[in-house]
Scaffold this motif. Structure first.
Motif, short mmCIF file in Angstrom:
data_model
loop_
_atom_site.label_atom_id
_atom_site.label_comp_id
_atom_site.label_asym_id
_atom_site.label_seq_id
_atom_site.Cartn_x
_atom_site.Cartn_y
_atom_site.Cartn_z
N SER A 22 4.99 70.57 -21.78
CA SER A 22 6.41 70.15 -22.13
C SER A 22 6.95 68.94 -21.36
N GLU A 23 5.76 68.52 -20.42
CA GLU A 23 6.12 67.16 -19.66
C GLU A 23 5.88 65.86 -20.84
N TYR A 24 5.37 65.94 -21.73
CA TYR A 24 4.81 64.92 -22.49
C TYR A 24 5.14 65.02 -24.34
N GLN A 25 5.17 63.90 -24.81
CA GLN A 25 5.55 63.79 -26.18
C GLN A 25 4.45 63.30 -27.20
N ARG A 26 3.50 62.63 -26.54
CA ARG A 26 2.17 62.34 -27.01
C ARG A 26 0.90 62.73 -26.24
N PHE A 27 -0.09 63.20 -27.05
CA PHE A 27 -1.31 63.57 -26.37
C PHE A 27 -2.51 62.90 -27.13
N VAL A 28 -3.37 62.11 -26.11
CA VAL A 28 -4.54 61.59 -26.73
C VAL A 28 -5.73 62.21 -26.38
N ILE A 29 -6.26 62.92 -27.33
CA ILE A 29 -7.59 63.79 -27.13
C ILE A 29 -8.57 62.97 -27.13
N THR A 30 -9.53 62.86 -26.38
CA THR A 30 -10.77 62.13 -26.55
C THR A 30 -11.58 62.38 -25.57
N ARG A 31 -12.69 61.56 -25.57
CA ARG A 31 -14.02 61.97 -24.68
C ARG A 31 -14.56 60.74 -23.91
N THR A 32 -15.34 61.12 -22.89
CA THR A 32 -15.38 59.93 -21.96
C THR A 32 -16.63 59.20 -22.07
N ASP A 33 -17.35 59.40 -23.28
CA ASP A 33 -18.43 58.41 -23.54
C ASP A 33 -18.09 57.52 -24.79
N LEU A 34 -16.72 57.61 -25.28
CA LEU A 34 -16.38 56.41 -25.99
C LEU A 34 -16.09 55.15 -25.51
N PHE A 35 -16.79 54.01 -25.83
CA PHE A 35 -16.49 52.55 -25.43
C PHE A 35 -15.69 51.89 -26.40
N TRP A 36 -14.59 51.35 -25.78
CA TRP A 36 -13.45 50.84 -26.84
C TRP A 36 -13.70 49.18 -26.85
N MET A 37 -13.84 48.67 -27.85
CA MET A 37 -14.07 47.11 -28.13
C MET A 37 -12.62 46.62 -28.00
N VAL A 38 -11.64 47.17 -28.36
CA VAL A 38 -10.37 46.36 -28.34
C VAL A 38 -9.24 47.82 -27.84
N GLU A 39 -8.12 47.28 -27.27
CA GLU A 39 -7.01 48.18 -26.52
C GLU A 39 -6.68 49.13 -27.88
N HIS A 40 -6.55 50.40 -27.20
CA HIS A 40 -5.73 51.47 -28.05
C HIS A 40 -4.62 50.90 -28.79
N PRO A 41 -4.40 51.53 -30.02
CA PRO A 41 -3.31 50.90 -30.58
C PRO A 41 -2.19 51.57 -30.10
N PRO A 42 -1.01 50.85 -29.99
CA PRO A 42 0.28 51.16 -29.27
C PRO A 42 0.97 52.63 -29.95
N LEU A 43 1.33 53.45 -29.23
CA LEU A 43 1.83 54.61 -29.69
C LEU A 43 3.15 54.49 -30.70
N ASN A 44 3.86 53.48 -30.32
CA ASN A 44 5.07 53.33 -30.96
C ASN A 44 4.61 52.81 -32.40
#
Length: 311
Positions: A146-168
């Motif tokens: 109830s505290e949040y409107q967006r939930f980013v469900i992920t895992r710790t062994d993902l390595f990101w080459m670019v910043e995550h896309p903006p949620l908006n």
């Protein structure tokens, strides 16, 4: 409300929506990824952080401490994994009538890694479904949902080459996943959900436990074989949830000590840089999309809402 009031309410919701990054599964490769996850996912999304993971070692609490700079709102380290989740299933079976036990065994008749982790099956499909179920229970129990409107469900062994896309940029009416690694279903590495659809995404096991899954699961078999990606797609299709994609810019990583349920960690040089990866195609696509992002300097040409692509 009048139409202008509805528009205003939606704009306020978008402007004020809160997000939480939910780490599930196990705490794999954290030494390699934690700074990357903070800089490329958690901070850019201005997100809070929660962990709902099964225990790997006695050092798990110390491992989570690497994220101490983040606003960690909940930590759940559970031990029910046990012997392939047999303890959990044993307790569930004991509550069933003989007729229901026979009905449940229709699931076991379907081959494939969608039940990976139980009855000696290779893979992690059932592990992942159980992880989803535990996270869903945690969101309910702690009233975190109830505290949040967006939930980013992920895992710790993902390595990101670019910043995550903006949620908006990601329509909250849709579930958003990376391109690739779909195996004729939906990529199950990472997902962006909202209050409208997070239950649908996390309820695969719940639908198995209440036998609703039998209404759709047999329609998605490939010669009596089912993988987790197709299971996820059949479930979301049944729930009537639309899925859209953004170009993959992350890959699974690890080292020789990283435990794995499927592909081992390998290394590869690309343009004289050494990468540790689990799936070569995923690594190469993330590098290609990183290069494309460097040209566009924007996510606008790297998200696919209109055609709801999953490939």
């Amino acid at each position: 409300m009048m139409m202008d009031d509805v528009t205003l309410a939606n704009n306020i919701t978008v402007a004020e929506q809160r997000s939480v990054v939910c780490m599930i599964g196990t705490l794999r490769a954290v030494d390699l990824t934690y700074q990357n996850l903070i800089e490329k996912v958690i901070q850019p999304l201005n997100a809070d952080l929660m962990f709902c993971v099964s225990r790997m070692t006695s050092e798990d609490e110390t491992t989570i401490n690497k994220f101490r700079s983040c606003n960690i709102v909940d930590i759940c380290i559970y031990e029910e994994a046990g012997d392939g989740y047999q303890d959990f299933l044993h307790g569930f079976f004991n509550q069933l009538t003989p007729e229901k036990r026979t009905e449940w065994h229709k699931y076991f008749d379907i081959e494939g890694n969608w039940l990976g982790g139980i009855k000696g099956r290779r893979g992690s499909g059932f592990h992942l479904n159980f992880n989803y179920w535990k996270l869903l229970d945690r969101l309910r129990f702690k009233n975190i949902g109830s505290e949040y409107q967006r939930f980013v469900i992920t895992r710790t062994d993902l390595f990101w080459m670019v910043e995550h896309p903006p949620l908006n940029l990601l329509d909250s009416n849709l579930i958003w996943i990376p391109t690739g690694e779909n195996y004729n279903g939906y990529n199950d590495r990472h997902a962006v959900c909202s209050t409208q659809n997070v239950y649908d995404y996390l309820s695969l096991l719940e639908f198995m436990l209440n036998f609703k899954a039998l209404e759709y699961i047999y329609n998605n078999l490939d010669e009596n074989n089912l993988n987790h990606e197709r299971h996820l797609k059949s479930h979301l299709d049944y729930c009537g949830v639309e899925v859209a994609t953004f170009k993959n810019v992350a890959y699974l990583t690890g080292d020789k000590q990283t435990l794995t349920n499927w592909a081992p960690v390998k290394t590869k040089y690309v343009d004289r840089v050494e990468y540790a990866y689990k799936y070569q195609e995923e690594l190469l696509s993330s590098l290609e999309n990183m290069a494309q992002f460097a040209i566009h300097k924007s996510w606008n040409k790297m998200i696919f809402e209109g055609d709801r692509r999953s490939n």
